[in-house]
Design a protein around this motif. Sequence first.
Motif, PDB file in Angstrom:
ATOM      1  N   PHE A   4       6.320   1.744   2.845  1.00  0.00           N
ATOM      2  CA  PHE A   4       7.601   2.347   3.226  1.00  0.00           C
ATOM      3  C   PHE A   4       7.473   3.160   4.506  1.00  0.00           C
ATOM      4  CE2 PHE A   4       8.732   2.632  -1.594  1.00  0.00           C
ATOM      5  CZ  PHE A   4       8.909   1.267  -1.648  1.00  0.00           C
ATOM      6  N   ASP A   5       6.300   3.166   5.099  1.00  0.00           N
ATOM      7  CA  ASP A   5       6.068   3.901   6.342  1.00  0.00           C
ATOM      8  C   ASP A   5       6.912   3.329   7.473  1.00  0.00           C
ATOM      9  OD1 ASP A   5       4.011   5.574   5.287  1.00  0.00           O
ATOM     10  OD2 ASP A   5       2.565   3.953   5.550  1.00  0.00           O
ATOM     11  N   SER A   6       7.169   4.148   8.476  1.00  0.00           N
ATOM     12  CA  SER A   6       7.864   3.675   9.668  1.00  0.00           C
ATOM     13  C   SER A   6       6.954   2.727  10.451  1.00  0.00           C
ATOM     14  CB  SER A   6       8.253   4.858  10.558  1.00  0.00           C
ATOM     15  OG  SER A   6       7.081   5.425  11.127  1.00  0.00           O
ATOM     16  N   PRO A   7       7.538   1.876  11.287  1.00  0.00           N
ATOM     17  CA  PRO A   7       6.689   1.027  12.133  1.00  0.00           C
ATOM     18  C   PRO A   7       5.749   1.850  13.013  1.00  0.00           C
ATOM     19  CG  PRO A   7       8.931   0.186  12.135  1.00  0.00           C
ATOM     20  CD  PRO A   7       8.955   1.525  11.423  1.00  0.00           C
ATOM     21  N   GLU A   8       6.185   3.014  13.439  1.00  0.00           N
ATOM     22  CA  GLU A   8       5.349   3.870  14.284  1.00  0.00           C
ATOM     23  C   GLU A   8       4.137   4.398  13.508  1.00  0.00           C
ATOM     24  OE1 GLU A   8       9.354   3.415  15.720  1.00  0.00           O
ATOM     25  OE2 GLU A   8       8.710   4.347  13.851  1.00  0.00           O
ATOM     26  N   ASP A   9       4.362   4.835  12.271  1.00  0.00           N
ATOM     27  CA  ASP A   9       3.247   5.309  11.451  1.00  0.00           C
ATOM     28  C   ASP A   9       2.291   4.165  11.126  1.00  0.00           C
ATOM     29  OD1 ASP A   9       4.185   7.909  11.457  1.00  0.00           O
ATOM     30  OD2 ASP A   9       5.102   7.777   9.467  1.00  0.00           O
ATOM     31  N   SER A  10       2.861   2.989  10.875  1.00  0.00           N
ATOM     32  CA  SER A  10       2.025   1.815  10.607  1.00  0.00           C
ATOM     33  C   SER A  10       1.208   1.439  11.837  1.00  0.00           C
ATOM     34  CB  SER A  10       2.885   0.629  10.163  1.00  0.00           C
ATOM     35  OG  SER A  10       3.477   0.897   8.910  1.00  0.00           O
ATOM     36  N   ALA A  11       1.827   1.555  13.020  1.00  0.00           N
ATOM     37  CA  ALA A  11       1.115   1.226  14.266  1.00  0.00           C
ATOM     38  C   ALA A  11      -0.060   2.171  14.474  1.00  0.00           C
ATOM     39  CB  ALA A  11       2.076   1.280  15.452  1.00  0.00           C
ATOM     40  N   ALA A  12       0.144   3.453  14.226  1.00  0.00           N
ATOM     41  CA  ALA A  12      -0.942   4.418  14.384  1.00  0.00           C
ATOM     42  C   ALA A  12      -2.067   4.120  13.385  1.00  0.00           C
ATOM     43  CB  ALA A  12      -0.412   5.837  14.194  1.00  0.00           C
TER      44      ALA A  12
ATOM     45  N   PHE B  74       0.842  -1.193   0.000  1.00  0.00           N
ATOM     46  CA  PHE B  74       0.000   0.000   0.000  1.00  0.00           C
ATOM     47  C   PHE B  74       0.877   1.244   0.000  1.00  0.00           C
ATOM     48  CE2 PHE B  74       0.440  -1.063   4.483  1.00  0.00           C
ATOM     49  CZ  PHE B  74       0.560   0.151   5.135  1.00  0.00           C
ATOM     50  N   VAL B  75       0.338   2.306  -0.550  1.00  0.00           N
ATOM     51  CA  VAL B  75       1.106   3.504  -0.830  1.00  0.00           C
ATOM     52  C   VAL B  75       1.572   4.210   0.445  1.00  0.00           C
ATOM     53  CG1 VAL B  75       1.026   5.756  -1.980  1.00  0.00           C
ATOM     54  CG2 VAL B  75      -0.036   3.770  -3.051  1.00  0.00           C
ATOM     55  N   GLU B  76       0.628   4.536   1.318  1.00  0.00           N
ATOM     56  CA  GLU B  76       0.997   5.278   2.524  1.00  0.00           C
ATOM     57  C   GLU B  76      -0.143   5.228   3.533  1.00  0.00           C
ATOM     58  OE1 GLU B  76       3.270   9.440   3.403  1.00  0.00           O
ATOM     59  OE2 GLU B  76       1.611   9.543   1.992  1.00  0.00           O
ATOM     60  N   ALA B  77       0.221   5.098   4.792  1.00  0.00           N
ATOM     61  CA  ALA B  77      -0.768   5.038   5.873  1.00  0.00           C
ATOM     62  C   ALA B  77      -1.629   6.289   5.891  1.00  0.00           C
ATOM     63  CB  ALA B  77      -0.063   4.874   7.220  1.00  0.00           C
ATOM     64  N   ASN B  78      -2.915   6.066   6.145  1.00  0.00           N
ATOM     65  CA  ASN B  78      -3.902   7.127   6.346  1.00  0.00           C
ATOM     66  C   ASN B  78      -4.202   7.970   5.114  1.00  0.00           C
ATOM     67  OD1 ASN B  78      -4.744   6.722   9.120  1.00  0.00           O
ATOM     68  ND2 ASN B  78      -2.632   7.235   9.632  1.00  0.00           N
ATOM     69  N   THR B  79      -3.796   7.513   3.940  1.00  0.00           N
ATOM     70  CA  THR B  79      -4.252   8.178   2.720  1.00  0.00           C
ATOM     71  C   THR B  79      -5.632   7.614   2.397  1.00  0.00           C
ATOM     72  OG1 THR B  79      -3.103   6.549   1.360  1.00  0.00           O
ATOM     73  CG2 THR B  79      -1.924   8.608   1.836  1.00  0.00           C
ATOM     74  N   PRO B  80      -6.461   8.352   1.684  1.00  0.00           N
ATOM     75  CA  PRO B  80      -7.837   7.889   1.459  1.00  0.00           C
ATOM     76  C   PRO B  80      -7.933   6.505   0.807  1.00  0.00           C
ATOM     77  CG  PRO B  80      -7.645  10.202   0.877  1.00  0.00           C
ATOM     78  CD  PRO B  80      -6.250   9.705   1.159  1.00  0.00           C
ATOM     79  N   GLY B  81      -7.186   6.267  -0.260  1.00  0.00           N
ATOM     80  CA  GLY B  81      -7.265   4.976  -0.943  1.00  0.00           C
ATOM     81  C   GLY B  81      -6.772   3.827  -0.088  1.00  0.00           C
ATOM     82  N   CYS B  82      -5.663   4.023   0.594  1.00  0.00           N
ATOM     83  CA  CYS B  82      -5.111   2.956   1.427  1.00  0.00           C
ATOM     84  C   CYS B  82      -5.998   2.673   2.637  1.00  0.00           C
ATOM     85  CB  CYS B  82      -3.689   3.310   1.868  1.00  0.00           C
ATOM     86  SG  CYS B  82      -2.551   3.433   0.477  1.00  0.00           S
ATOM     87  N   THR B  83      -6.614   3.714   3.175  1.00  0.00           N
ATOM     88  CA  THR B  83      -7.546   3.523   4.284  1.00  0.00           C
ATOM     89  C   THR B  83      -8.751   2.708   3.826  1.00  0.00           C
ATOM     90  OG1 THR B  83      -6.820   5.562   5.359  1.00  0.00           O
ATOM     91  CG2 THR B  83      -8.997   4.708   5.965  1.00  0.00           C
ATOM     92  N   LEU B  84      -9.291   3.069   2.679  1.00  0.00           N
ATOM     93  CA  LEU B  84     -10.436   2.346   2.130  1.00  0.00           C
ATOM     94  C   LEU B  84     -10.086   0.874   1.872  1.00  0.00           C
ATOM     95  CD1 LEU B  84     -13.355   2.759   1.118  1.00  0.00           C
ATOM     96  CD2 LEU B  84     -12.381   3.260  -1.128  1.00  0.00           C
ATOM     97  N   GLU B  85      -8.939   0.665   1.274  1.00  0.00           N
ATOM     98  CA  GLU B  85      -8.490  -0.692   0.976  1.00  0.00           C
ATOM     99  C   GLU B  85      -8.246  -1.484   2.258  1.00  0.00           C
ATOM    100  OE1 GLU B  85      -5.403  -2.478  -2.344  1.00  0.00           O
ATOM    101  OE2 GLU B  85      -5.096  -0.452  -1.576  1.00  0.00           O
ATOM    102  N   GLY B  86      -7.556  -0.878   3.211  1.00  0.00           N
ATOM    103  CA  GLY B  86      -7.285  -1.547   4.476  1.00  0.00           C
ATOM    104  C   GLY B  86      -8.554  -1.906   5.232  1.00  0.00           C
ATOM    105  N   ARG B  87      -9.524  -1.004   5.217  1.00  0.00           N
ATOM    106  CA  ARG B  87     -10.805  -1.295   5.875  1.00  0.00           C
ATOM    107  C   ARG B  87     -11.516  -2.461   5.186  1.00  0.00           C
ATOM    108  NH1 ARG B  87     -13.389   4.690   6.883  1.00  0.00           N
ATOM    109  NH2 ARG B  87     -12.088   5.262   8.657  1.00  0.00           N
ATOM    110  N   GLY B  88     -11.370  -2.546   3.868  1.00  0.00           N
ATOM    111  CA  GLY B  88     -11.953  -3.675   3.146  1.00  0.00           C
ATOM    112  C   GLY B  88     -11.353  -4.996   3.591  1.00  0.00           C
ATOM    113  N   PHE B  89     -10.030  -5.021   3.743  1.00  0.00           N
ATOM    114  CA  PHE B  89      -9.396  -6.247   4.248  1.00  0.00           C
ATOM    115  C   PHE B  89      -9.853  -6.535   5.675  1.00  0.00           C
ATOM    116  CE2 PHE B  89      -6.102  -5.384   0.919  1.00  0.00           C
ATOM    117  CZ  PHE B  89      -6.329  -6.532   0.185  1.00  0.00           C
ATOM    118  N   ARG B  90      -9.931  -5.498   6.489  1.00  0.00           N
ATOM    119  CA  ARG B  90     -10.399  -5.657   7.872  1.00  0.00           C
ATOM    120  C   ARG B  90     -11.828  -6.201   7.908  1.00  0.00           C
ATOM    121  NH1 ARG B  90     -12.027  -0.259  10.415  1.00  0.00           N
ATOM    122  NH2 ARG B  90     -13.772  -0.756   9.034  1.00  0.00           N
ATOM    123  N   ASP B  91     -12.694  -5.629   7.101  1.00  0.00           N
ATOM    124  CA  ASP B  91     -14.100  -6.022   7.118  1.00  0.00           C
ATOM    125  C   ASP B  91     -14.331  -7.428   6.571  1.00  0.00           C
ATOM    126  OD1 ASP B  91     -14.540  -3.518   8.166  1.00  0.00           O
ATOM    127  OD2 ASP B  91     -15.379  -2.672   6.318  1.00  0.00           O
TER     128      ASP B  91
END
Length: 148
Positions: free
Chosen positions: A70-78, A36-53
């Motif tokens: 390529f996000d840091s572990p801290e950004d990924s954790a948030a 995924f491109v980057e944490a908390n971007t609209p597309g990645c959030t939508l995609e991640g929620r789809g996997f979660r759901d």
Amino acid sequence: MIKVGQPAPDFTLPAHDGTSLSLASLRGAKVLLWFFVEANTPGCTLEGRGFRDHQSYFDESNIRVVGLSFDSPEDSAAFARRHEFGFPLLSDANHAVALAYGACSGPDARYPDRVSFLIDENGAIERVYDQVDPRDHPARVLADILGV
């Protein structure tokens, strides 16, 4: 880009929960490696929620979802906490894994490509999803797996 039938390059990367995860440790289950491109971007959030759901369907099909950016572990954790993701998010800060899979344009790429790889129980690439629409990617993967 790596092709269907080829061995999936192994890796060990830091996960958002402070542990490390290796692809080899997941042998015996299928793995959906989701770049995924980057944490908390609209597309990645939508995609991640789809996997979660759809997590229960992936679990029932013995498929481990693993996110990678390529996000840091801290950004990924948030990101994982904010959206209650029940799957690991890995940090490929030096781009080595994305380069091995052909999932970025080069060593200086700012972001990985939006691509996923379904890896079989023995560690071979079973399917490549390189035309990904974040709105329906998780559902498309499940439809392929479930044969619907």
